[in-house]
Scaffold this motif. Structure first.
Motif, PDB file in Angstrom:
ATOM      1  N   MET A   1       0.855  -1.205   0.000  1.00 22.07           N
ATOM      2  CA  MET A   1       0.000   0.000   0.000  1.00 22.07           C
ATOM      3  C   MET A   1       0.879   1.239   0.000  1.00 22.07           C
ATOM      4  SD  MET A   1      -2.780   1.194   2.862  1.00 22.07           S
ATOM      5  CE  MET A   1      -1.740   2.259   3.834  1.00 22.07           C
ATOM      6  N   PRO A   2       0.814   2.079  -1.026  1.00 22.09           N
ATOM      7  CA  PRO A   2       1.623   3.297  -1.034  1.00 22.09           C
ATOM      8  C   PRO A   2       1.061   4.288  -0.014  1.00 22.09           C
ATOM      9  CG  PRO A   2       0.149   3.268  -2.945  1.00 22.09           C
ATOM     10  CD  PRO A   2      -0.089   1.983  -2.190  1.00 22.09           C
ATOM     11  N   ALA A   3       1.949   5.078   0.595  1.00 22.03           N
ATOM     12  CA  ALA A   3       1.486   6.081   1.553  1.00 22.03           C
ATOM     13  C   ALA A   3       0.582   7.058   0.813  1.00 22.03           C
ATOM     14  CB  ALA A   3       2.671   6.811   2.156  1.00 22.03           C
ATOM     15  N   PRO A   4      -0.533   7.463   1.438  1.00 22.44           N
ATOM     16  CA  PRO A   4      -1.438   8.397   0.767  1.00 22.44           C
ATOM     17  C   PRO A   4      -0.760   9.745   0.528  1.00 22.44           C
ATOM     18  CG  PRO A   4      -2.115   7.983   3.040  1.00 22.44           C
ATOM     19  CD  PRO A   4      -0.991   7.056   2.752  1.00 22.44           C
ATOM     20  N   THR A   5      -1.266  10.502  -0.428  1.00 21.27           N
ATOM     21  CA  THR A   5      -0.692  11.809  -0.734  1.00 21.27           C
ATOM     22  C   THR A   5      -0.814  12.714   0.484  1.00 21.27           C
ATOM     23  OG1 THR A   5      -1.827  11.490  -2.811  1.00 21.27           O
ATOM     24  CG2 THR A   5      -0.657  13.589  -2.516  1.00 21.27           C
ATOM     25  N   PRO A   6       0.276  13.367   0.882  1.00 21.43           N
ATOM     26  CA  PRO A   6       0.168  14.235   2.060  1.00 21.43           C
ATOM     27  C   PRO A   6      -0.609  15.510   1.752  1.00 21.43           C
ATOM     28  CG  PRO A   6       2.360  14.353   1.118  1.00 21.43           C
ATOM     29  CD  PRO A   6       1.631  13.320   0.325  1.00 21.43           C
ATOM     30  N   TYR A   7      -1.160  16.061   2.818  1.00 24.14           N
ATOM     31  CA  TYR A   7      -1.818  17.357   2.733  1.00 24.14           C
ATOM     32  C   TYR A   7      -0.735  18.417   2.632  1.00 24.14           C
ATOM     33  CZ  TYR A   7      -4.730  21.287   4.332  1.00 24.14           C
ATOM     34  OH  TYR A   7      -5.394  22.472   4.454  1.00 24.14           O
ATOM     35  N   ASN A   8      -0.840  19.307   1.656  1.00 24.37           N
ATOM     36  CA  ASN A   8       0.154  20.372   1.551  1.00 24.37           C
ATOM     37  C   ASN A   8      -0.402  21.645   2.193  1.00 24.37           C
ATOM     38  OD1 ASN A   8       1.646  22.707   0.420  1.00 24.37           O
ATOM     39  ND2 ASN A   8       2.761  21.108  -0.706  1.00 24.37           N
ATOM     40  N   GLU A   9       0.345  22.180   3.164  1.00 23.56           N
ATOM     41  CA  GLU A   9      -0.137  23.321   3.945  1.00 23.56           C
ATOM     42  C   GLU A   9      -0.325  24.568   3.080  1.00 23.56           C
ATOM     43  OE1 GLU A   9      -0.892  23.353   7.210  1.00 23.56           O
ATOM     44  OE2 GLU A   9      -0.186  21.348   7.749  1.00 23.56           O
ATOM     45  N   MET A  10       0.432  24.670   2.022  1.00 23.79           N
ATOM     46  CA  MET A  10       0.423  25.900   1.221  1.00 23.79           C
ATOM     47  C   MET A  10      -0.372  25.747  -0.073  1.00 23.79           C
ATOM     48  SD  MET A  10       3.689  28.230   0.282  1.00 23.79           S
ATOM     49  CE  MET A  10       3.758  29.376  -1.075  1.00 23.79           C
ATOM     50  N   HIS A  11      -0.185  24.621  -0.741  1.00 21.04           N
ATOM     51  CA  HIS A  11      -0.821  24.438  -2.047  1.00 21.04           C
ATOM     52  C   HIS A  11      -2.001  23.484  -1.950  1.00 21.04           C
ATOM     53  CE1 HIS A  11       2.407  26.559  -4.106  1.00 21.04           C
ATOM     54  NE2 HIS A  11       3.239  25.932  -3.292  1.00 21.04           N
ATOM     55  N   ALA A  12      -3.155  23.893  -2.481  1.00 18.27           N
ATOM     56  CA  ALA A  12      -4.308  23.003  -2.531  1.00 18.27           C
ATOM     57  C   ALA A  12      -4.068  21.955  -3.610  1.00 18.27           C
ATOM     58  CB  ALA A  12      -5.571  23.807  -2.821  1.00 18.27           C
ATOM     59  N   ALA A  13      -4.830  20.865  -3.541  1.00 18.92           N
ATOM     60  CA  ALA A  13      -4.617  19.755  -4.470  1.00 18.92           C
ATOM     61  C   ALA A  13      -4.759  20.225  -5.921  1.00 18.92           C
ATOM     62  CB  ALA A  13      -5.601  18.628  -4.166  1.00 18.92           C
ATOM     63  N   GLU A  14      -5.637  21.203  -6.155  1.00 16.07           N
ATOM     64  CA  GLU A  14      -5.895  21.663  -7.531  1.00 16.07           C
ATOM     65  C   GLU A  14      -4.741  22.522  -8.028  1.00 16.07           C
ATOM     66  OE1 GLU A  14      -8.205  22.877  -4.938  1.00 16.07           O
ATOM     67  OE2 GLU A  14      -8.655  20.729  -4.929  1.00 16.07           O
ATOM     68  N   GLY A  15      -3.765  22.796  -7.191  1.00 18.82           N
ATOM     69  CA  GLY A  15      -2.599  23.539  -7.652  1.00 18.82           C
ATOM     70  C   GLY A  15      -2.599  24.991  -7.217  1.00 18.82           C
ATOM     71  N   GLY A  16      -3.740  25.490  -6.734  1.00 13.90           N
ATOM     72  CA  GLY A  16      -3.782  26.881  -6.300  1.00 13.90           C
ATOM     73  C   GLY A  16      -3.137  27.053  -4.936  1.00 13.90           C
ATOM     74  N   VAL A  17      -2.778  28.294  -4.601  1.00 17.01           N
ATOM     75  CA  VAL A  17      -2.218  28.580  -3.283  1.00 17.01           C
ATOM     76  C   VAL A  17      -3.368  28.841  -2.318  1.00 17.01           C
ATOM     77  CG1 VAL A  17      -0.834  30.220  -1.959  1.00 17.01           C
ATOM     78  CG2 VAL A  17      -0.091  29.498  -4.236  1.00 17.01           C
ATOM     79  N   ARG A  18      -3.328  28.206  -1.159  1.00 15.67           N
ATOM     80  CA  ARG A  18      -4.392  28.400  -0.175  1.00 15.67           C
ATOM     81  C   ARG A  18      -4.445  29.877   0.237  1.00 15.67           C
ATOM     82  NH1 ARG A  18      -5.868  23.223   1.262  1.00 15.67           N
ATOM     83  NH2 ARG A  18      -4.192  21.699   0.964  1.00 15.67           N
ATOM     84  N   ASN A  19      -5.662  30.301   0.602  1.00  9.25           N
ATOM     85  CA  ASN A  19      -5.885  31.718   0.910  1.00  9.25           C
ATOM     86  C   ASN A  19      -4.861  32.301   1.878  1.00  9.25           C
ATOM     87  OD1 ASN A  19      -7.864  32.760  -0.630  1.00  9.25           O
ATOM     88  ND2 ASN A  19      -9.544  32.029   0.688  1.00  9.25           N
ATOM     89  N   HIS A  20      -4.641  31.580   2.983  1.00 14.19           N
ATOM     90  CA  HIS A  20      -3.812  32.155   4.031  1.00 14.19           C
ATOM     91  C   HIS A  20      -2.333  32.174   3.669  1.00 14.19           C
ATOM     92  CE1 HIS A  20      -4.245  27.844   4.940  1.00 14.19           C
ATOM     93  NE2 HIS A  20      -3.051  27.896   5.472  1.00 14.19           N
TER      94      HIS A  20
END
Lengths: 316, 472
Positions: B1-20
């Protein structure tokens, strides 16, 4: 304050002052070595420097012969020599680190930076002409450390213990510097006034930043008698034994506790004898004998200070 | 089982930068790698000069290391922090209630929520503390709760540190460093201040004096200047304006604790100790300890001195007790837990052991009493040999281990060799308990600097980041 804290501050100050005075002593030796003179005189002068610092035995364990380069390296950079400038600055910093919370951050950072740069200095300075720059640097860092302490620390017990260490060490060191040079120079006869003598005496005065002071105070020829008077008895000369002991006495009074009365009395007695002493009677007794006795009394005072204040004492 | 994709604090999955992170992203785009490298070098120089370092044994005398500091901050939006803070306070209240209960009536054991032998035979349980009343019933005055964020962005509590949690000085120094290096950034963000932590800590320690003491003398007890956290001990003592003492500076006489001063003995009322239980009192615990104070335990049991954290808190932060914390919250507070626990397999249970042994390659296995990231197996990244060795160790002593699913710790952009790249992080906020439960908005963010690594401990190549909690 904690006895252990007082102990670290006291030794931090002593080691800082000692590093400076070793630099001064080495500097004067180095300056004298530039004068035309025989190799045996040079060797004598280094042997005297090592002896007066009680380092001859340790030196001979590492080196067969006394040469200026070896002696310089031993006293400036040798980590195995507990009295080298390197070791003194390391010890000053270790003591400061143990009480960094008691020091102001400026004071701690100054001592810590000195140590960081000292580690680099070992490879930076050669033992040639550059060594004078190194001695300048050591003196400068010592001035800076004292200045930061003076300019930032609360005038509480911590402050008094720090200055107590500074002045007790300086009293000791000035006596040693005077002893080693006077010893070497005096056989040439008082007031002989040759050109070499003139440079020798002025180098000694410069090593304790007293050349200009001498000119101001005496406005006359440099004579051994007056040099001794200046370094021992002159109250307003900042590195004189008299000045140091009056400061030791003052700071001791400020930290007095229930068991320190005798220590205070002995410091006061030393101060009084310097206050009312005359250079003629000192020279009559023999300067070397006088200085040896003075050093013993400084050592006694140091031990008493440890017992009264610094050694963790059981409940009474 | 591959490790699931980590949550990125800065970049949303769609590639945009999170608001904060948007203002920061703009700022970052305007900087060059060389300039950032220069700023980082400046930080290293300053950390060396201030002496925020630790001595490394066995290396060249006098050499000292830094814990690497990363120039990219970890930003937490206001609403996320509100939830976290409420959950943390709840958790620490329950843990204190649990510790008090265990050392008194043991109601939670009687009610059958936790098997009694789990607690009473735990090596961290201190029978010496049974029946001892401590001021305000507070045991963990300072708690450092490790929190991670998994794949979908949800927070989990990884462990509760209730003995001598460290790292708070890095929270404060990292902030100071960021303000010095990048003052312009602080104009763009409403960053909640953390600088008052030492004041809160002092207030907290002064709020739990021994009975009958109104103006308590507080000290910080350190193992000494060779301890790796010595900087923090000295820093906190200085910031609080209290004495930093070593064991040799204290002594016990007639049941009271005194420190040796230049003017004779002075009574000590509250000891913020940074020494483990085992070393506190050679008469009661390890007789070979040179760090402690003979007779301290008896003075403590007599109620003549407060020790923070209390002796015996290890019983509540042990990894074998961790799975029961949600039950504690329900039992003592009649509330539902606000923060998630990581699902945990307890290998002393046969079914859990069986499952774990069959899934070692996808689980994290930890020693129950381990700390500092040692004695750990990370299944997905372990070799066949490592798994085989660990399997034997587990079979030999299953009760010594727990297992958890491998969480994809969230990643935060970090300035590394290759430029800005994501690295895994965790978060340790510090919760204070005295008259009330408080915490400053922030914590220590640790970052695993090696690519792909999940181990954030400073002893194993971890660094730190400034943590920004936004006020709005």
């Amino acid at each position: 304050m904690l006895s252990r804290t007082a102990d670290h501050l006291y030794w931090m100050a002593r080691y800082t002052e000692r590093a400076e005075n070793i630099a001064r002593m080495l500097d004067v030796n180095y300056q004298m070595s530039l004068l035309p003179q025989g190799g045996d005189v040079m060797e004598q002068s280094w042997i005297a420097t090592l002896s007066i610092s009680d380092l001859m035995e340790a030196y001979q364990k590492k080196h067969d012969t006394v040469t200026p380069a070896k002696a310089l390296a031993f006293m400036a950079f040798d980590r195995d020599n507990p009295s080298s400038i390197y070791s003194c600055l390391a010890a000053a910093r270790e003591n400061a680190r143990a009480v960094r919370g008691t020091l102001t951050s400026e004071a701690w950072e100054t001592l810590n930076s000195t140590w960081i740069d000292m580690r680099k200095a070992v490879t930076r300075y050669s033992l040639g002409a550059e060594i004078a720059d190194f001695f300048e640097w050591v003196k400068y860092r010592s001035h800076l450390t004292r200045g930061v302490i003076q300019g930032t620390m609360l005038r509480d017990e911590a402050y008094h213990f720090t200055w107590l260490g500074t002045y007790l060490e300086r009293a000791d060191n000035t006596a040693r510097i005077l002893d080693v040079k006077y010893h070497l120079l005096l056989p040439r006869g008082e007031g002989a006034g040759g050109v070499v003598d003139y440079y020798q005496w002025s180098a000694l005065l410069r090593s304790v930043s007293a050349f200009a002071i001498y000119r101001k105070v005496y406005r006359d020829l440099i004579t051994p008698r007056r040099v001794a008077e200046l370094l021992i008895l002159t109250d307003d000369m900042p590195r004189s034994m008299h000045r140091c002991m009056s400061q030791v006495y003052m700071h001791l009074k400020a930290i007095a506790n229930s068991q320190s009365a005798e220590t205070e009395r002995r410091a006061g007695e030393m101060h009084a004898s310097l206050l009312f002493g005359r250079i003629d009677s000192i020279l009559e007794m023999g300067l070397h004998e006088y200085l040896v006795e003075f050093l013993a009394r400084v050592a006694d005072l140091g031990e008493r200070i440890s017992q009264d204040f610094l050694v963790p004492s059981p409940i009474r | 089982m591959p490790a699931p994709t980590p949550y990125n604090e800065m970049h949303a999955a769609e590639g945009g930068v999170r608001n904060h992170y948007q203002a920061f992203d703009k700022w970052l785009a305007s900087t060059s790698t060389e300039w950032l490298a220069q700023k980082r070098a400046e930080a290293d120089m300053l950390f060396h000069r201030v002496g925020i370092t630790f001595a490394v044994y066995g290396e060249d005398a006098g050499s000292e290391r830094l814990i690497p500091f990363d120039v990219v901050p970890r930003i937490i939006p206001a609403d996320e922090w509100r939830k976290l803070a409420a959950g943390l306070k709840q958790r620490v209240r329950a843990l204190n209630a649990f510790t008090e209960d265990i050392y008194h009536d043991q109601n939670i054991l009687k009610a059958g929520h936790i098997p009694a032998e789990q607690v009473l035979q735990n090596s961290q349980y201190r029978p010496e503390m049974q029946g001892v009343d401590v001021p305000n019933g507070i045991y963990a005055h300072i708690a450092g709760v490790d929190i991670v964020r998994a794949g979908a962005g949800e927070f989990y509590v990884l462990e509760d540190n209730l003995r001598v949690p460290s790292g708070v000085s890095y929270m404060l120094e990292d902030r100071r460093m960021m303000m010095r290096l990048f003052p312009e950034l602080f104009a763009h963000y409403p960053i909640a201040p953390v600088e008052h932590y030492p004041d809160l800590l002092l207030d907290n320690l002064r709020s739990v004096p021994p009975a009958g003491v109104n103006d308590p003398t507080v000290v910080v007890l350190t193992p000494g200047s060779y301890n790796s956290a010595y900087f923090e001990h000295a820093f906190l003592a200085q910031q609080m304006g209290v004495e930093l003492v070593e064991g040799q500076d204290l002594f016990v006489n007639d049941g009271f604790v005194y420190m040796r001063t230049t003017r004779g003995p002075k009574r000590v009322d509250v000891i913020y100790r940074r020494i483990d239980d085992d070393f506190l009192d050679p008469l009661a615990f390890r007789p070979d300890s040179m760090l402690g104070v003979p007779g301290l335990l008896s003075a403590y049991r007599a109620g003549h001195v407060t020790i923070a954290n209390a002796i015996g808190t290890g019983v509540a932060d042990d990894k074998s007790i961790y799975p029961y914390v949600p039950d504690m919250i329900r039992f003592y507070l009649s509330e539902e837990p606000l923060l998630n626990n990581v699902p945990t397999y307890m290998l002393r249970k046969e079914e859990d052991l069986k499952y774990t042994l069959a899934h070692l390659h996808e689980l994290v296995v930890k020693e129950v009493h381990g700390a500092g990231g040692y004695g750990m197996l990370i299944g997905p990244s372990a070799s066949k040999e490592q798994i085989a060795t660990f399997r034997e160790r587990i079979i030999a002593e299953p009760a010594k281990y727990i297992a958890q699913p491998t969480l994809a710790l969230s990643a935060c952009p970090t300035f590394v060799e290759s430029g800005i790249a994501p690295r895994h992080i965790d978060l340790r906020p510090f919760v204070l308990s005295g008259k009330e439960v408080t915490l400053v908005p922030g914590g220590l963010t640790r970052v695993a600097l090696r690519e792909g690594s999940l181990v954030v401990n400073s002893s194993q190549g971890g660094g730190t980041k400034d943590t920004w909690v936004l006020e709005r």
